[in-house]
Motif scaffolding. Structure first.
Motif, PDB file in Angstrom:
ATOM      1  N   LYS A  37       0.831  -1.206   0.000  1.00  0.00           N
ATOM      2  CA  LYS A  37       0.000   0.000   0.000  1.00  0.00           C
ATOM      3  C   LYS A  37       0.869   1.260   0.000  1.00  0.00           C
ATOM      4  O   LYS A  37       0.506   2.266  -0.599  1.00  0.00           O
ATOM      5  CB  LYS A  37      -0.951  -0.015   1.198  1.00  0.00           C
ATOM      6  N   THR A  38       2.011   1.196   0.680  1.00  0.00           N
ATOM      7  CA  THR A  38       2.955   2.319   0.682  1.00  0.00           C
ATOM      8  C   THR A  38       3.460   2.575  -0.733  1.00  0.00           C
ATOM      9  O   THR A  38       3.498   3.719  -1.193  1.00  0.00           O
ATOM     10  CB  THR A  38       4.142   2.026   1.626  1.00  0.00           C
ATOM     11  N   LYS A  39       3.816   1.510  -1.424  1.00  0.00           N
ATOM     12  CA  LYS A  39       4.319   1.618  -2.802  1.00  0.00           C
ATOM     13  C   LYS A  39       3.279   2.298  -3.692  1.00  0.00           C
ATOM     14  O   LYS A  39       3.596   3.210  -4.455  1.00  0.00           O
ATOM     15  CB  LYS A  39       4.640   0.220  -3.327  1.00  0.00           C
ATOM     16  N   LYS A  40       2.032   1.882  -3.559  1.00  0.00           N
ATOM     17  CA  LYS A  40       0.940   2.443  -4.376  1.00  0.00           C
ATOM     18  C   LYS A  40       0.704   3.918  -4.022  1.00  0.00           C
ATOM     19  O   LYS A  40       0.552   4.765  -4.907  1.00  0.00           O
ATOM     20  CB  LYS A  40      -0.327   1.623  -4.132  1.00  0.00           C
ATOM     21  N   ALA A  41       0.695   4.225  -2.729  1.00  0.00           N
ATOM     22  CA  ALA A  41       0.416   5.598  -2.281  1.00  0.00           C
ATOM     23  C   ALA A  41       1.523   6.565  -2.701  1.00  0.00           C
ATOM     24  O   ALA A  41       1.245   7.705  -3.082  1.00  0.00           O
ATOM     25  CB  ALA A  41       0.238   5.629  -0.767  1.00  0.00           C
ATOM     26  N   ILE A  42       2.775   6.114  -2.646  1.00  0.00           N
ATOM     27  CA  ILE A  42       3.884   7.024  -2.962  1.00  0.00           C
ATOM     28  C   ILE A  42       3.923   7.343  -4.448  1.00  0.00           C
ATOM     29  O   ILE A  42       4.383   8.410  -4.854  1.00  0.00           O
ATOM     30  CB  ILE A  42       5.227   6.473  -2.426  1.00  0.00           C
ATOM     31  N   GLU A  43       3.380   6.439  -5.267  1.00  0.00           N
ATOM     32  CA  GLU A  43       3.317   6.687  -6.713  1.00  0.00           C
ATOM     33  C   GLU A  43       2.395   7.864  -7.036  1.00  0.00           C
ATOM     34  O   GLU A  43       2.535   8.490  -8.084  1.00  0.00           O
ATOM     35  CB  GLU A  43       2.831   5.432  -7.452  1.00  0.00           C
ATOM     36  N   GLU A  44       1.448   8.162  -6.141  1.00  0.00           N
ATOM     37  CA  GLU A  44       0.496   9.252  -6.370  1.00  0.00           C
ATOM     38  C   GLU A  44       1.058  10.622  -5.976  1.00  0.00           C
ATOM     39  O   GLU A  44       0.442  11.644  -6.255  1.00  0.00           O
ATOM     40  CB  GLU A  44      -0.793   8.977  -5.588  1.00  0.00           C
ATOM     41  N   LEU A  45       2.219  10.633  -5.319  1.00  0.00           N
ATOM     42  CA  LEU A  45       2.809  11.890  -4.863  1.00  0.00           C
ATOM     43  C   LEU A  45       3.771  12.463  -5.894  1.00  0.00           C
ATOM     44  O   LEU A  45       4.276  11.746  -6.756  1.00  0.00           O
ATOM     45  CB  LEU A  45       3.574  11.672  -3.547  1.00  0.00           C
TER      46      LEU A  45
END
Length: 78
Positions: free
Chosen positions: A23-31
């Motif tokens: 989930k961290t990997k997915k969320a950081i892609e949005e930043l």
């Protein structure tokens, strides 16, 4: 209390490895580059997993806070 201001917060409380990292990997892609992601986890494994994720991906682990059974990580997107 952390000294970092996050641009986005991801709460993975109650999730176990490998979900917090995924989930961290997915969320950081949005930043955007330079923005900070706050990750809240209750999984003790994340103490090793999140820093390993940062080392592997080149994102900067700015700060780690441990309080009340929660592990809070501040990750700056590269």
């Amino acid at each position: 209390m952390a000294s970092v201001t996050a641009d986005k917060t991801l709460d993975t409380s109650g999730l176990n490895c490998p979900l917090p990292v995924l989930k961290t990997k997915k969320a950081i892609e949005e930043l955007q580059s330079g923005q900070i992601l706050e990750v809240i986890s209750t999984d003790p494994g994340s103490k090793a997993d999140i820093p390993a994720f940062c080392n592997r991906t080149g994102h900067e682990l700015v700060e780690t806070v441990e309080e009340g059974g929660k592990y809070i990580f501040y990750i700056k997107k590269k």
